[in-house]
Design a protein around this motif. Structure first.
Motif, short mmCIF file in Angstrom:
data_model
loop_
_atom_site.label_atom_id
_atom_site.label_comp_id
_atom_site.label_asym_id
_atom_site.label_seq_id
_atom_site.Cartn_x
_atom_site.Cartn_y
_atom_site.Cartn_z
N ASN A 291 71.02 77.17 4.36
CA ASN A 291 70.61 78.08 5.42
C ASN A 291 71.32 79.43 5.32
O ASN A 291 70.73 80.48 5.61
N LEU A 292 72.59 79.42 4.92
CA LEU A 292 73.30 80.70 4.74
C LEU A 292 72.67 81.53 3.63
O LEU A 292 72.48 82.74 3.75
N ALA A 293 72.33 80.86 2.53
CA ALA A 293 71.67 81.56 1.43
C ALA A 293 70.30 82.09 1.87
O ALA A 293 69.93 83.23 1.57
N GLY A 294 69.55 81.26 2.62
CA GLY A 294 68.25 81.68 3.11
C GLY A 294 68.34 82.87 4.05
O GLY A 294 67.50 83.77 4.02
N LEU A 295 69.37 82.90 4.90
CA LEU A 295 69.57 84.03 5.81
C LEU A 295 69.81 85.32 5.03
O LEU A 295 69.20 86.36 5.32
N ALA A 296 70.68 85.27 4.03
CA ALA A 296 70.99 86.47 3.26
C ALA A 296 69.75 86.99 2.52
O ALA A 296 69.49 88.21 2.51
N VAL A 297 68.97 86.10 1.92
CA VAL A 297 67.77 86.51 1.20
C VAL A 297 66.73 87.07 2.18
O VAL A 297 66.05 88.06 1.88
N ALA A 366 68.25 83.85 -6.66
CA ALA A 366 69.04 84.80 -5.88
C ALA A 366 69.68 85.86 -6.78
O ALA A 366 69.74 87.05 -6.43
N VAL A 367 70.17 85.45 -7.96
CA VAL A 367 70.77 86.41 -8.90
C VAL A 367 69.71 87.41 -9.37
O VAL A 367 69.95 88.63 -9.42
N LEU A 368 68.52 86.92 -9.74
CA LEU A 368 67.44 87.81 -10.18
C LEU A 368 67.00 88.73 -9.05
O LEU A 368 66.67 89.90 -9.27
N PHE A 369 67.02 88.22 -7.83
CA PHE A 369 66.68 89.02 -6.65
C PHE A 369 67.63 90.22 -6.55
O PHE A 369 67.21 91.36 -6.34
N ALA A 541 74.01 93.36 -2.71
CA ALA A 541 75.20 92.62 -2.26
C ALA A 541 74.80 91.36 -1.50
O ALA A 541 75.38 90.28 -1.70
N LEU A 542 73.78 91.46 -0.65
CA LEU A 542 73.29 90.28 0.07
C LEU A 542 72.78 89.22 -0.89
O LEU A 542 73.03 88.02 -0.71
N ALA A 543 72.03 89.66 -1.89
CA ALA A 543 71.46 88.70 -2.85
C ALA A 543 72.56 87.95 -3.61
O ALA A 543 72.46 86.73 -3.81
N PHE A 544 73.59 88.66 -4.01
CA PHE A 544 74.66 87.98 -4.77
C PHE A 544 75.48 87.07 -3.86
O PHE A 544 75.97 86.03 -4.30
N LEU A 545 75.62 87.43 -2.57
CA LEU A 545 76.25 86.51 -1.63
C LEU A 545 75.39 85.25 -1.46
O LEU A 545 75.92 84.13 -1.35
N ALA A 546 74.07 85.43 -1.44
CA ALA A 546 73.16 84.28 -1.35
C ALA A 546 73.31 83.38 -2.57
O ALA A 546 73.27 82.15 -2.46
N ALA A 547 73.50 83.99 -3.75
CA ALA A 547 73.68 83.19 -4.97
C ALA A 547 74.95 82.36 -4.90
O ALA A 547 74.97 81.19 -5.31
N ILE A 548 76.02 82.95 -4.35
CA ILE A 548 77.28 82.20 -4.20
C ILE A 548 77.08 81.02 -3.24
O ILE A 548 77.48 79.89 -3.53
N ALA A 549 76.45 81.29 -2.08
CA ALA A 549 76.20 80.23 -1.11
C ALA A 549 75.33 79.13 -1.71
O ALA A 549 75.56 77.94 -1.52
N SER A 550 74.30 79.53 -2.46
CA SER A 550 73.40 78.56 -3.06
C SER A 550 74.14 77.68 -4.07
O SER A 550 73.92 76.47 -4.14
N GLY A 551 75.05 78.28 -4.83
CA GLY A 551 75.80 77.50 -5.79
C GLY A 551 76.75 76.51 -5.16
O GLY A 551 77.13 75.51 -5.79
#
Length: 569
Positions: A291-297, A366-369, A541-551
């Motif tokens: 959900n955190l990753a989804g929010l950032a994206v 998320a990284v590609l985003f 920056a949001l997308a890379f934060l989403a990638a961290i949360a997703s991982g």
């Protein structure tokens, strides 16, 4: 055929029926969230509303934000109602509400401000129906499909919802070129058909959660989140000489009060026996980080779409010879690679997530985003189209790679009896992110414009013979007015100089330059690019934060196992 085989065949037919109906529902609901974005010029002309008149900016903001605000506030509540009283029952009622509101939207009997208020009011009602559909569709599918096919089904459903958001941008341009009311007519026949079909074919197959309504939780959540999102809307409007309204005491009170109520909501949910939101679900790693990753994206995606529309309609298309009245149609057409990229990647990623797992696909998406944002950030304001098309196609592919696996991971991690509320919580994160994104991206864009736009406008007008006092007056207009004028297909230079009679005292060549389609876009291109760099850097920056949360979501979510939760009387 044996009884077992007959039951299996009936189950197979039902799951595809459920997928088809819920896919149409979430598509329509999401379509209506974005179709208005690109059709606003035609809507404002249709109801005879001057976009640059004082106070009318508020109508535009509420036309965009009202739908998202209601969906963000209600989806958890109606998801909980689905768990208690039957997901199909709430879902079917939502289809009826959505369809009736669509009919009434297409018959606006008023003009001007009253016409805008009619549209805003019925879009709010439409959002209520859309919330009932969105919150329960994923739960219905999770009940209908076996675990090994769940990722595919939820992926298709999630792709349909986001595809509706992307396709709405194209549909809004095409339909508004014909008639602004067609933007709302398009839902009516589809809504009537699928409403009747849902009542005839869908049935509750999952376990109900039981319990009772958490009234205090619902009240504090709805009022608190509404206050914050309303504050964002007021924060975008000029206040007492400031370019934005973040210093407005009302905005400060709404934000502070909203946050206090949301904090009270968290306390209430930890103490009541039948909470609106099961805080214990956040003990599930896949649920929390998904959900955190989804929010950032969602924040990055929603704001990006709005900025791209302004970029195309207000600057790039006029600079390339397109009349302001035609820009909504062509903006939709030129954004087709974004939609195509998403539609190509979404179903494939849903299929692959059932076999390869969710974490790798979602994290890569998320990284590609984020990489696509970096590409857009270095693009010149008057870009070559094919480079732009490639970047937005990559952005769409990235969104598709992320959406389906992330949704499957979230929904597959929760107990069966909590799927309705989990679906609502997931949708709340997504809708809140989209609503907040417009406020955040607009604020960053206005901040980027505020430093150089007044001087650029003033000097540009003065060079064309406009008297210094008139040029300074136009240059001092809030940047948000210039942004909205650009999006709504209005040449603000002609609009502002004609009433004062200034144009009549200029030479024919000066008049032609000032009222032409290239002068204003060329004038604001430099300041606008400054704002774009800030906006796209924030999106990356949001997308890379989403990638961290997703991982961090883990690889083996627990399906069907309820975490122990302390009960309070």
């Amino acid at each position: 055929m044996t009884d077992t085989a007959q039951k299996r065949a009936a189950g197979d037919r039902y799951k595809w029926t459920a997928l088809t109906n819920t896919t149409a529902a979430v598509f329509m609901s999401a379509l209506d969230g974005s179709i208005v974005l690109i059709a606003l010029p035609a809507i404002f002309r249709g109801v005879d509303l001057d976009p640059l008149a004082p106070g009318n900016i508020a109508y535009l903001l509420w036309m965009i934000m009202g739908y998202r605000l209601v969906q963000a506030v209600l989806v958890v509540t109606v998801g909980r109602l689905g768990d208690m009283y039957g997901r199909v029952r709430i879902y079917n009622a939502g289809f009826g509400v959505f369809t009736v509101a669509s009919v009434l939207l297409s018959f606006d009997p008023f003009d001007g401000g009253h016409g805008a208020m009619w549209l805003i009011g019925w879009r709010v009602a439409q959002a209520v129906g859309g919330s009932m559909l969105t919150a329960n569709s994923a739960a219905i599918l999770t009940d209908a499909f076996p675990e090994e096919q769940r990722g595919f089904a939820l992926g298709i459903n999630q792709v349909a919802g986001l595809a509706g958001m992307f396709i709405g941008l194209v549909a809004g341009g095409l339909l508004s070129a014909w008639d602004w009311r067609a933007v709302f007519w398009v839902n009516v026949p589809v809504g009537v058909f699928f409403t009747l079909w849902a009542y005839r074919t869908l049935r509750d197959t999952g376990k109900r959660g039981g319990g009772r309504i958490d009234w205090w939780g619902n009240l504090t959540f709805a009022v608190g989140l509404s206050a914050v999102l309303i504050a964002v809307t007021f924060g975008l409007q000029p206040y007492q000489g400031h370019t934005m309204g973040w210093t407005n005491p009302l905005v400060e009170v709404l934000i502070a009060g909203g946050l206090i109520l949301l904090a009270a909501f968290a306390v209430i949910e930890s103490r009541v026996a039948a909470p609106m939101i099961q805080l214990s679900l956040f003990r599930l790693r896949a649920f929390t980080f998904g959900n955190l990753a989804g929010l950032a994206v969602s924040i990055g995606r929603g704001g990006m779409q709005f900025v791209l529309i302004i970029w195309l309609q207000g600057i790039w298309l006029p600079l390339h010879g397109y009349d302001y009245g035609d820009t909504p149609l062509w903006a939709g057409i030129f954004m087709l690679p974004l939609t195509a990229g998403f539609l190509a990647a979404g179903p494939v990623s849903g299929y692959l997530s059932d076999r390869l797992g969710s974490r790798g696909l979602a994290t890569s998406g998320a990284v590609l985003f984020g990489a696509s944002f970096l590409g857009l950030m270095i693009l010149p304001i008057d870009f070559g189209y094919w480079v732009f098309a490639l970047l937005i196609a990559l952005n769409g592919i990235a969104s598709g790679m992320f959406a389906s696996p992330n949704s499957s991971s979230i929904m597959g991690s929760v107990p069966a009896a909590s799927r309705g509320v989990a679906s609502g919580m997931r949708a709340t994160f997504q809708n809140s992110g989209t609503a907040v994104s417009i406020g955040l991206f607009f604020s960053l864009m206005i901040a980027g414009l505020a430093g150089s736009l007044p001087h650029t406008l003033t000097s540009g007008l003065h060079q064309q013979g406009v008297p210094a006092d008139v040029a300074a007056q136009v240059g001092s207009l809030p940047p948000v007015s210039s942004l909205f004028a650009a999006q709504l297909g209005v040449n603000p230079i002609q609009h502002l100089l004609e009433p004062s009679g200034t144009l009549a005292h200029l030479t024919a060549a000066q008049q032609q330059t000032l009222t032409g389609r290239e002068f204003f876009p060329a004038l604001i291109a430099g300041p606008f690019h400054s704002g774009l760099v800030i906006v796209f850097a924030f999106g990356a920056a949001l997308a890379f934060l989403a990638a961290i949360a997703s991982g961090l979501r883990g690889t083996n979510p627990v399906i069907g196992k309820q975490p122990q939760e302390k009960q309070h009387s």
